[in-house]
Design an enzyme around this catalytic site. Structure first.
Site, mmCIF file in Angstrom:
data_model
loop_
_atom_site.group_PDB
_atom_site.id
_atom_site.type_symbol
_atom_site.label_atom_id
_atom_site.label_comp_id
_atom_site.label_asym_id
_atom_site.label_seq_id
_atom_site.Cartn_x
_atom_site.Cartn_y
_atom_site.Cartn_z
ATOM 1 C CD1 TRP A 158 -32.280 60.696 38.969
ATOM 2 C CD2 TRP A 158 -32.654 61.621 40.980
ATOM 3 N NE1 TRP A 158 -31.141 61.378 39.336
ATOM 4 C CE2 TRP A 158 -31.345 61.953 40.586
ATOM 5 C CE3 TRP A 158 -33.120 62.084 42.215
ATOM 6 C CZ2 TRP A 158 -30.492 62.732 41.358
ATOM 7 C CZ3 TRP A 158 -32.271 62.866 42.993
ATOM 8 C CH2 TRP A 158 -30.970 63.171 42.559
ATOM 9 C CG ASN A 159 -34.360 66.398 40.394
ATOM 10 O OD1 ASN A 159 -35.062 66.145 39.416
ATOM 11 N ND2 ASN A 159 -33.596 67.466 40.448
ATOM 12 C CE LYS A 182 -36.221 57.151 30.350
ATOM 13 N NZ LYS A 182 -35.666 56.762 31.686
ATOM 14 N N PRO A 183 -40.075 58.303 32.225
ATOM 15 C CG PRO A 183 -41.228 57.088 33.872
ATOM 16 C CD PRO A 183 -41.104 57.251 32.373
ATOM 17 N N GLY A 235 -32.846 67.054 32.751
ATOM 18 C CA GLY A 235 -31.817 66.187 33.296
ATOM 19 C C GLY A 235 -30.463 66.852 33.199
ATOM 20 C CB SER A 236 -27.094 65.482 33.462
ATOM 21 O OG SER A 236 -27.159 64.503 32.444
ATOM 22 C CD GLU A 257 -36.542 73.821 31.560
ATOM 23 O OE1 GLU A 257 -35.768 74.309 32.392
ATOM 24 O OE2 GLU A 257 -37.371 74.485 30.933
ATOM 25 C CB CYS A 291 -31.830 71.816 38.286
ATOM 26 S SG CYS A 291 -33.542 72.324 38.257
ATOM 27 C CD GLU A 387 -26.553 70.333 38.629
ATOM 28 O OE1 GLU A 387 -27.692 70.764 38.763
ATOM 29 O OE2 GLU A 387 -26.303 69.309 37.959
HETATM 30 P P1 NAP Z 1 -29.789 62.389 33.789
HETATM 31 O O1 NAP Z 1 -28.878 61.309 34.141
HETATM 32 O O2 NAP Z 1 -29.437 63.286 32.658
HETATM 33 O O3 NAP Z 1 -31.200 61.702 33.529
HETATM 34 C C1 NAP Z 1 -32.349 62.421 33.158
HETATM 35 C C2 NAP Z 1 -33.267 61.527 32.340
HETATM 36 O O4 NAP Z 1 -32.588 61.148 31.144
HETATM 37 C C3 NAP Z 1 -33.639 60.213 33.043
HETATM 38 O O5 NAP Z 1 -34.942 59.840 32.659
HETATM 39 C C4 NAP Z 1 -32.628 59.251 32.459
HETATM 40 O O6 NAP Z 1 -33.065 57.923 32.516
HETATM 41 C C5 NAP Z 1 -32.590 59.746 31.024
HETATM 42 N N1 NAP Z 1 -31.426 59.317 30.273
HETATM 43 C C6 NAP Z 1 -30.199 58.976 30.723
HETATM 44 N N2 NAP Z 1 -29.421 58.579 29.678
HETATM 45 C C7 NAP Z 1 -30.192 58.672 28.565
HETATM 46 C C8 NAP Z 1 -29.972 58.388 27.177
HETATM 47 N N3 NAP Z 1 -28.797 57.931 26.731
HETATM 48 N N4 NAP Z 1 -30.986 58.584 26.314
HETATM 49 C C9 NAP Z 1 -32.186 59.039 26.756
HETATM 50 N N5 NAP Z 1 -32.458 59.320 28.042
HETATM 51 C C10 NAP Z 1 -31.460 59.154 28.929
HETATM 52 O O7 NAP Z 1 -30.085 63.371 35.000
HETATM 53 P P2 NAP Z 1 -30.482 62.967 36.470
HETATM 54 O O8 NAP Z 1 -29.243 62.613 37.202
HETATM 55 O O9 NAP Z 1 -31.616 61.991 36.467
HETATM 56 O O10 NAP Z 1 -31.095 64.332 36.996
HETATM 57 C C11 NAP Z 1 -30.337 65.293 37.619
HETATM 58 C C12 NAP Z 1 -29.989 66.401 36.644
HETATM 59 O O11 NAP Z 1 -31.185 66.999 36.164
HETATM 60 C C13 NAP Z 1 -29.210 67.499 37.303
HETATM 61 O O12 NAP Z 1 -28.188 67.920 36.467
HETATM 62 C C14 NAP Z 1 -30.243 68.597 37.469
HETATM 63 O O13 NAP Z 1 -29.682 69.883 37.542
HETATM 64 C C15 NAP Z 1 -31.080 68.407 36.270
HETATM 65 N N6 NAP Z 1 -32.402 69.000 36.454
HETATM 66 C C16 NAP Z 1 -32.708 70.103 35.728
HETATM 67 C C17 NAP Z 1 -33.940 70.705 35.885
HETATM 68 C C18 NAP Z 1 -34.286 71.941 35.098
HETATM 69 O O14 NAP Z 1 -35.447 72.278 35.045
HETATM 70 N N7 NAP Z 1 -33.343 72.612 34.473
HETATM 71 C C19 NAP Z 1 -34.879 70.168 36.773
HETATM 72 C C20 NAP Z 1 -34.530 69.027 37.499
HETATM 73 C C21 NAP Z 1 -33.278 68.452 37.307
HETATM 74 P P3 NAP Z 1 -32.657 56.967 33.751
HETATM 75 O O15 NAP Z 1 -32.849 57.773 34.998
HETATM 76 O O16 NAP Z 1 -33.630 55.876 33.634
HETATM 77 O O17 NAP Z 1 -31.247 56.580 33.567
#
Ligand code: NAP
Length: 486
Positions: A158-159, A182-183, A235-236, A257, A291, A387
């Site tokens: 989402w960020n 899948k956003p 994501g995380s 990532e 991130c 983080e």
């Molecule tokens: P997240 O909870 O891991 O979610 C990321 C994506 O994964 C979302 O689309 C989420 O869907 C989906 N997701 C969650 N559970 C899932 C599952 N069981 N199966 C498949 N997909 C699933 O992370 P976030 O809180 O949205 O994002 C923040 C994190 O992203 C931070 O840790 C940040 O450091 C990291 N990030 C990394 C980068 C990079 O380039 N390294 C860039 C940006 C962000 P829903 O949102 O619909 O639940």
């Protein structure tokens, strides 16, 4: 929905499967809210496993024709998409601010940044080529072919609701791969608008599919499918590891990532004004929810007080307000859970001896957290280990270079790192010793379309952007030709 757009057709409440929009009405759906106000922005379909399989089948069916097109043909479509994104920049930014919260000017900046990936990979696709390598025999030739990996899936956070989509989809499409997106269910409307513009640009049905809703069923179907050859996830680290495990049975190509815990080191020979400006850019972009945000600011003892004073002035000038308000520089956090995490980090730090360096800062109001500068942070605090993902800047002291490098590397993450010095030899020593996918010297900006972006250790696998970005969507095939008569 009350969001005023020049083109209301961009705010669709629908998923896209095989060229058909699937509306959210009269079915399982999810409501998206504005983090600044709590007001509903709209509803999205909560796509099922069966719908995910339908999207995968559509992408598979679209693949032969898409890969057969020339790179120029695919590039021309990407160029048209790029132009439409820029033509609709204001509407896309309004949608992003409504669902994500970031100030409008920042949202516009993200749309411009997102567009750069479409343009860059439209061009880079034309440079993918075969290579003829030296043969061990006179009558043999060996050609290394680069071919599209196949149906690719993108799961995004989402960020950065726009840039994380284009950073994955543009290279995939340029390479000849159909995509399934899948956003995040928190920020789907920016992705939907981008896909609407891609449809208008003329991408054939099935080459771009968009699934909305809760992630578990969609993620499980994507990872279990042998048709999906590649998954790119941002994501995380926790969810990245889960998807890694789920993808094991189908031996999927993965780009991950993941999370970071970026150190930012200020040495005593640094240009402090430059260091302050760059720290502000790195730390407070998107209210600290990136991130690559500086998570730990390490300052050499001899310049600690001076740097803290100058940074304090800059932090005090930030304006926390709804992203639609003129002059807002810090929007709301994404939701209450994010606010709770920041609050827990701050409470833990204060209990362990950190000091708030500006009066009234850190105050919470709904999803808004006022920027906070903390002094005397130490490695035993939660904000040193995880983080924080919020507008909290903790300052740690260090004595010498070796201590700074040891502190910087004392984390399982290795995404971004920053340091400030004017010493040439130190620049190379530190850059080579920091365990990170990206090292920034005397700058706070590291994300751009031509440079590889990604992490080491638990920050991930693979790179996005640059030549490496398209390589993630290409397979290497060795073509051996024997029996040639010379
Ligand atoms: P997240 O909870 O891991 O979610 C990321 C994506 O994964 C979302 O689309 C989420 O869907 C989906 N997701 C969650 N559970 C899932 C599952 N069981 N199966 C498949 N997909 C699933 O992370 P976030 O809180 O949205 O994002 C923040 C994190 O992203 C931070 O840790 C940040 O450091 C990291 N990030 C990394 C980068 C990079 O380039 N390294 C860039 C940006 C962000 P829903 O949102 O619909 O639940």
């Amino acid at each position: 929905m009350t969001l005023l757009l020049d083109d209301p057709g961009l705010l669709r409440q629908a998923a896209l499967i095989d060229g058909a929009w699937i509306p959210a009405t009269g079915r399982a759906s999810v409501t998206v809210t504005d983090p600044a106000t709590g007001a509903a922005v709209g509803d999205i379909p909560d796509c099922s496993a069966a719908e995910t399989e339908a999207a995968i089948a559509a992408a598979e069916a679209a693949w032969p024709e898409w890969r057969a097109r020339t790179a120029n043909e695919r590039g021309a479509l990407l160029e048209r998409w790029h132009a439409l994104v820029l033509e609709n920049l204001d509407d896309l930014a309004r949608i992003m601010t409504a669902e994500q919260g970031k100030p409008l000017a920042e949202a516009q900046g993200e749309i411009r940044y997102a567009a750069t990936f479409i343009k860059w990979f439209a061009e880079e696709g034309r440079r993918v080529g075969a290579r003829n390598i030296a043969s061990p025999e006179r009558d043999r030739r060996i050609i290394i072919l680069q071919e599209p990996v196949g149906v690719s899936a993108a799961i995004t956070p989402w960020n950065f609701p726009a840039a994380m989509i284009t950073r994955k989809c543009a290279p995939a499409l340029a390479a000849g791969c159909p995509v399934i997106i899948k956003p995040s269910e928190l920020t789907p409307f920016t992705a939907i608008a981008l896909v609407e513009l891609a449809v208008r640009a003329g991408f054939p049905k099935g080459t771009i599919n968009l699934l909305t809703g809760r992630p578990q069923a969609i993620g499980a179907a994507i990872t279990a499918s042998p048709v999906v050859r590649k998954l790119s996830f941002t994501g995380s680290t926790r969810i990245g590891a889960l998807l890694f495990r789920q993808s094991a049975d189908t031996i999927k190509r993965l780009s991950l990532e993941l999370g970071g815990n970026a150190p930012l080191i200020v040495f005593d020979d640094a240009d402090l004004d430059l260091a302050v400006r760059a720290t502000m850019a790195s730390k407070f972009r998107n209210a600290g929810q990136t991130c690559v945000c500086a998570n730990r600011i390490l300052v050499q003892s001899s310049v600690y007080d001076e740097f803290a004073a100058r940074l304090g002035q800059a932090v005090a000038a930030l304006h926390s307000a709804p992203g639609t308000e003129d002059g807002a520089t810090i929007g709301p956090l994404i939701n209450a859970a994010a606010v709770d995490k920041v609050a827990a980090h701050v409470d833990d730090a204060l209990a362990k001896g950190a000091k708030a360096l500006a009066a009234g800062s850190g105050r919470r109001d709904g999803n808004f957290v006022r920027p906070l500068l903390l002094g005397d942070a130490t490695p035993d605090m939660r904000l040193a280990e995880e983080e924080t993902f919020g507008p909290v800047a903790p300052l740690f002291r260090f004595g010498d270079e070796a201590e700074a490098i040891a502190m910087a590397n004392a984390t399982p993450y290795g995404l971004a790192s920053y340091f400030y010095t004017r010493d040439l030899a130190r620049s190379f020593r530190v850059a080579e010793r920091l365990e990170a996918g990206m090292v920034a010297l005397n700058t706070g900006s590291i994300a751009m379309e031509m440079a590889p972006f990604g992490g080491v250790k638990q920050s991930g696998i693979g790179r996005e952007g640059g030549e490496a970005g398209i390589a993630e969507y290409l397979e290497t095939k060795a073509f051996h030709i024997g029996g040639l008569e010379f």
